[in-house]
Design a protein around this motif. Structure first.
Motif, PDB file in Angstrom:
ATOM      1  N   LYS A 179       0.825  -1.215   0.000  1.00 27.22           N
ATOM      2  CA  LYS A 179       0.000   0.000   0.000  1.00 27.22           C
ATOM      3  C   LYS A 179       0.856   1.260   0.000  1.00 27.22           C
ATOM      4  CE  LYS A 179      -4.312  -1.412   0.014  1.00 27.22           C
ATOM      5  NZ  LYS A 179      -5.275  -1.018  -1.037  1.00 27.22           N
ATOM      6  N   GLY A 180       2.121   1.138   0.405  1.00 28.23           N
ATOM      7  CA  GLY A 180       3.044   2.274   0.332  1.00 28.23           C
ATOM      8  C   GLY A 180       2.827   3.350   1.364  1.00 28.23           C
ATOM      9  N   ILE A 181       2.125   3.033   2.440  1.00 30.60           N
ATOM     10  CA  ILE A 181       1.814   4.058   3.440  1.00 30.60           C
ATOM     11  C   ILE A 181       3.077   4.592   4.099  1.00 30.60           C
ATOM     12  CG2 ILE A 181       0.586   4.467   5.625  1.00 30.60           C
ATOM     13  CD1 ILE A 181      -1.477   2.356   4.578  1.00 30.60           C
ATOM     14  N   GLU A 182       4.117   3.777   4.135  1.00 34.54           N
ATOM     15  CA  GLU A 182       5.391   4.247   4.700  1.00 34.54           C
ATOM     16  C   GLU A 182       5.942   5.442   3.929  1.00 34.54           C
ATOM     17  OE1 GLU A 182       6.259   0.401   2.335  1.00 34.54           O
ATOM     18  OE2 GLU A 182       4.644   1.276   3.533  1.00 34.54           O
ATOM     19  N   TRP A 183       5.695   5.488   2.620  1.00 35.11           N
ATOM     20  CA  TRP A 183       6.169   6.621   1.811  1.00 35.11           C
ATOM     21  C   TRP A 183       5.369   7.882   2.137  1.00 35.11           C
ATOM     22  CZ3 TRP A 183      10.445   4.664   0.584  1.00 35.11           C
ATOM     23  CH2 TRP A 183      10.555   3.330   0.201  1.00 35.11           C
ATOM     24  N   SER A 184       4.070   7.708   2.408  1.00 38.64           N
ATOM     25  CA  SER A 184       3.252   8.863   2.801  1.00 38.64           C
ATOM     26  C   SER A 184       3.697   9.428   4.148  1.00 38.64           C
ATOM     27  CB  SER A 184       1.772   8.470   2.876  1.00 38.64           C
ATOM     28  OG  SER A 184       1.258   8.188   1.600  1.00 38.64           O
ATOM     29  N   LEU A 185       4.036   8.539   5.075  1.00 37.19           N
ATOM     30  CA  LEU A 185       4.514   9.014   6.383  1.00 37.19           C
ATOM     31  C   LEU A 185       5.806   9.817   6.220  1.00 37.19           C
ATOM     32  CD1 LEU A 185       3.890   5.851   8.599  1.00 37.19           C
ATOM     33  CD2 LEU A 185       2.509   7.935   8.489  1.00 37.19           C
TER      34      LEU A 185
END
Length: 378
Positions: A190-196
Motif C-alpha cells: 500500500k506504500g503508506i510508509e512513503w506517505s509518512l
C-alpha cells in the motif's frame, strides 16, 4: 430486463471484489429485476449466507464449481468477477470449468490483467476470454494490455469503468488543519510508509497537515503476517516525529461514514507500490467525490489522472509525494483547476451510469442468444 446471477466474493467478506459485486448487484436489481449471488468463500470466511445469496461455493468443497454453475444457470445472464486468487485451484483455475458448464451467456469482469503473467496465468485468462460471452475491463490500459499480451478476440472486450458512490452531496466537515487521507484494506504494497515520510517533509507548513489511514488490515495479510505491517507503520511514525499527526483508524467504513471521511479530505494520497494495478476502486471513489488525488504511477492512476483531477508521482519517492501534496495545499487556484477536471468524468463514473452499461451489454447477449442457439441446432 434479463435476470442476473453474480459470481464473486461478497459481503460479509471484506475485499475490493466483494464491495464491487455488492454495489453492481444492488444497482442492477434496484428496479425489481430478479438477481442472486453465488458467493465464493475461502477458509476463515463467515459461511452464513447473507441477503441475496442463493448459493455458496466454498473453497473446501471438491468440484464445487458444478453446483455453482447450476445456480447461475437459473438466471438469464451470469456476471463473473475474476481475480486469480479468489477461486479454488492453482491461479483460481476452477472458474474455467464453471464457465464452460454455463448454459446462459456470461460477462466476465477482469479486475487484474497482468503485464508479465506466468505461462499458466496467460493460458488460463485466454481460455476464460474465449469461453465468456463478453469480457469487461475497467480501464483502457487493461484492455490494451489484454489485446497486446494475450491471444483474445478484440470484439469480446468492452471497457466499463469501476463504479463509484455519489459522495458529492455529503456535507463537508471543515478541519482546522489540512487533511490527507488514505483508505482501504491495509497491507504491504500500500506504500503508506512513503506517505509518512512525505508527511515529515510537510511539517514546516502552517498549519501542518494531519493524515488519516482508514482501514483494517487485509484478512490474508493477517493470516500470514498478523499486524506486523501496521505495527511497523506506528513505529515509523514515531521515529519520524509525526505520530501525533497520524490517525490510524482500524475500521471498515460503511458508505455513509466513508462519504463523510472522503469529503473531509483536502488530498487523497494513493502511494501504492504496485506497477501492475489497472483498477483501483479507491481512486475512482476519490475522483468521483471531487477530492484532489496524489498517486504513484500505477497504470490506472496514469490513465485517469494525467492531465486530469490529480497529480502522478514516481513510486517509492517521498520527496516527490511531498512536493505534489504541497502544491495542492499551497498553490493558488490549483485545487479549483483540478476540481474542474472532475466534472466531465464524475457522471459516467457513478454507479447508475456504470450499471446501465452492464445492463445494455447483458441485453445484447440475451438478444443474440436465440439466433446463436438456432444456428447451432441446424
Amino acid at each position: 430486463m434479463p435476470s442476473y446471477g453474480f459470481l464473486s466474493t461478497h459481503p460479509p467478506t471484506r475485499c475490493g471484489l466483494a464491495t464491487f459485486n455488492s454495489a453492481l448487484a444492488a444497482q442492477l436489481t434496484a428496479d425489481g429485476t430478479r438477481g442472486g449471488i453465488v458467493r465464493v468463500t475461502d477458509h476463515g470466511d463467515d459461511q452464513r449466507p447473507g441477503p441475496g445469496v442463493v448459493h455458496t461455493w466454498s473453497a473446501r468443497t471438491p468440484a464445487g464449481w458444478r453446483d455453482a454453475a447450476a445456480a447461475l444457470n437459473t438466471f438469464d445472464v451470469a456476471i463473473v468477477q475474476h481475480e486469480y486468487g479468489i477461486y479454488p485451484g492453482t491461479d483460481g483455475e476452477d472458474v474455467l470449468p464453471l464457465l464452460r458448464r454455463l448454459t446462459v451467456p456470461s460477462i466476465v469482469v477482469l479486475h487484474t490483467v497482468l503485464r508479465h503473467p506466468s505461462a499458466r496465468q496467460k493460458s488460463l485468462l485466454e481460455q476464460i476470454v474465449a469461453t465468456a460471452g463478453a469480457v469487461v475491463t475497467m480501464t483502457e490500459t487493461a484492455r490494451d494490455r489484454l489485446l497486446v499480451g494475450y491471444a483474445v478476440t478484440p470484439d469480446k472486450v468492452t471497457v466499463i469503468p469501476h463504479g463509484a458512490v455519489d459522495h458529492v452531496g455529503v456535507p463537508v466537515a471543515r478541519r482546522t488543519r489540512p487533511h490527507l487521507l488514505t483508505w482501504g484494506l491495509i497491507g504491504p504494497g500500500k506504500g503508506i510508509e512513503w506517505s509518512l515520510r512525505a508527511l515529515a517533509r510537510l511539517q514546516d507548513l502552517e498549519p501542518a497537515p494531519t493524515y488519516t489511514v482508514a482501514g483494517r488490515t487485509h484478512p490474508k495479510v493477517i493470516e500470514q503476517h498478523g499486524e506486523a505491517y501496521r505495527a511497523g507503520l506506528h513505529q515509523l511514525g514515531a521515529q519520524l516525529g509525526v505520530a501525533h499527526s497520524v490517525d490510524f483508524q482500524d475500521v471498515y467504513n460503511d458508505q455513509e461514514s466513508l462519504g463523510r471521511l472522503i469529503r473531509s479530505a483536502d488530498v487523497v494520497v494513493l502511494p501504492y507500490d504496485s506497477r501492475e494495478q489497472v483498477t483501483s476502486g479507491v481512486l475512482i471513489e476519490a475522483v468521483a467525490a471531487g477530492v484532489p488525488v496524489v498517486a504513484t504511477a500505477f497504470p490506472h492512476a496514469v490513465e485517469l489522472l494525467t492531465g486530469g483531477p490529480g497529480l502522478v508521482v514516481p513510486h517509492q519517492n517521498p520527496a516527490a509525494l511531498a512536493v505534489a501534496i504541497r502544491r495542492i495545499l499551497t498553490e493558488p487556484g490549483l485545487t479549483t483547476r483540478l476540481a474542474g477536471r472532475v466534472r466531465p468524468l464524475a457522471a459516467h463514473l457513478r454507479w447508475p451510469a456504470v450499471a446501465a452499461r452492464y445492463g445494455a451489454l447483458a441485453e445484447g447477449l440475451t438478444e443474440a442468444r436465440p439466433a446463436a442457439v438456432s444456428a447451432a441446432s441446424v
